[in-house]
Enzyme design. Structure first.
Site, PDB file in Angstrom:
ATOM      1  N   HIS A  85       0.793  -1.711  -0.069  1.00  0.00           N
ATOM      2  CA  HIS A  85      -0.475  -0.489  -0.172  1.00  0.00           C
ATOM      3  C   HIS A  85       0.495   1.630  -0.269  1.00  0.00           C
ATOM      4  O   HIS A  85       0.276   2.404  -0.089  1.00  0.00           O
ATOM      5  CB  HIS A  85      -0.931   0.162   0.948  1.00  0.00           C
ATOM      6  N   ASP A 131       0.155  -7.552   1.564  1.00  0.00           N
ATOM      7  CA  ASP A 131       0.624  -7.012   1.241  1.00  0.00           C
ATOM      8  C   ASP A 131       1.957  -6.481   1.527  1.00  0.00           C
ATOM      9  O   ASP A 131       2.896  -5.912   2.308  1.00  0.00           O
ATOM     10  CB  ASP A 131      -0.203  -5.353   2.724  1.00  0.00           C
ATOM     11  N   SER A 228       4.065   2.982   7.764  1.00  0.00           N
ATOM     12  CA  SER A 228       3.511   1.951   6.916  1.00  0.00           C
ATOM     13  C   SER A 228       5.277   1.365   6.233  1.00  0.00           C
ATOM     14  O   SER A 228       5.884   2.381   5.739  1.00  0.00           O
ATOM     15  CB  SER A 228       2.544   2.381   5.925  1.00  0.00           C
TER      16      SER A 228
END
Length: 297
Positions: A85, A131, A228
């Site tokens: 992402h 992910d 992230s």
């Protein structure tokens, strides 16, 4: 630019009190409401402790502090591992990478351009499974790469890492004095235990799959906005190894930290090796080879 970041955060909290972001290129989320990816309740790292740590930067922003939006790690001299992402919907020209960086405000090294982006073919933007992504750099980094945990090790660490303490690293939002929130200039870290999947399943109303892990505490320690793609590492076979990367969690400013979901490194060794055959992974003991003694009669 620091004040622009703070103003954006205040607008988000004002109009979307339960909305969280995972460090997208434009500070806009691609995640479902209630999912986020900060170092909460941690401490400042020491310069030089994590030489393979990488900051993902908006190439269009010359100020490195303002440009940072996600993290990753160097796994070979021209390859960085991060979350899908963090690269989804972007082109290689949108991203630059600073490897071995500690202080975003005083970085004097090279911001390396990205040559190509490789997102896992089964990345799910709804549930954030698979992910994971690889960034190929335009030029090699001189920093040492990190070893990946393959699920096998000489010390026979449990493959699922259950009960293991992990260290999360990042420049994401941190909690300041008086309940304020800020983006730190210097790298921070926090220790989080791997817990049973049921903790995350109950919070996020999902069923984690084997390629995900749940880690953290009920409150007080967590990762959040801006972290992230960053690593969770642990010591195995006498060295720090990459055990997983930050995928999503709850909004830390609302919940004061909670259990988070991470992408499990060991489940993606084949994916990583298909692009980076030279990536180092942990291995189990091979044992001594049998010696055949040939004696002339």
């Amino acid at each position: 630019m620091f004040f622009l970041r703070v103003r954006f955060l205040l607008l988000v909290l004002l109009f979307f009190p339960h909305f969280t972001c995972a460090g997208g290129l434009n500070n806009e989320t691609t995640q479902s409401p209630g999912f986020t990816t900060k170092i909460l309740g941690g401490s400042q790292s020491k310069s030089g402790d994590w030489p393979w740590m990488a900051a993902l930067l908006r190439a269009s922003e010359p100020n490195t502090y303002s440009a940072q939006y996600c993290s990753g790690v160097l796994i070979d001299d021209t390859w960085v591992l991060t979350a899908a992402h963090c690269a989804s919907g972007l082109s290689s020209g949108d991203i630059e990478v600073a490897v071995g960086i500690f202080d975003l405000s005083s970085f004097s090294g090279t911001r390396i351009g990205v040559k190509s982006i490789h997102i896992h073919s089964q990345y799910d933007t709804s549930y954030f499974t698979n992910d994971i992504a690889l960034l190929e750099l335009e030029q090699p980094s001189t920093q040492p790469p990190i070893t990946l945990f393959s699920g096998e090790s000489k010390e026979k660490a449990p493959q699922d890492l259950s009960g293991r303490m992990l260290t999360a690293l990042g420049w994401g939002m941190a909690d300041g004095s008086g309940g304020s929130w800020y983006y730190p200039e210097k790298l921070r870290q926090v220790d989080l235990p791997v817990v049973d999947d049921s903790y995350c399943n109950n919070i996020y109303h999902v069923t984690l799959i084997t390629s995900q892990l749940c880690a953290g505490y009920f409150e007080g320690k967590d990762v959040c906005n801006g972290d992230s793609g960053g690593p969770v590492v642990t010591r195995i076979d006498g060295e720090w190894v990459h055990a997983g990367l930050v995928s999503y969690g709850k909004s830390c400013d609302v919940y004061d930290g909670w259990y988070g979901v991470y992408t499990r490194t060991s489940e993606f060794v084949d994916f990583i090796k298909s692009y980076v055959p030279s990536a180092r992974c942990t291995t189990k003991n091979q044992g001594r080879p049998w010696l055949l003694l040939l004696v002339r009669p």
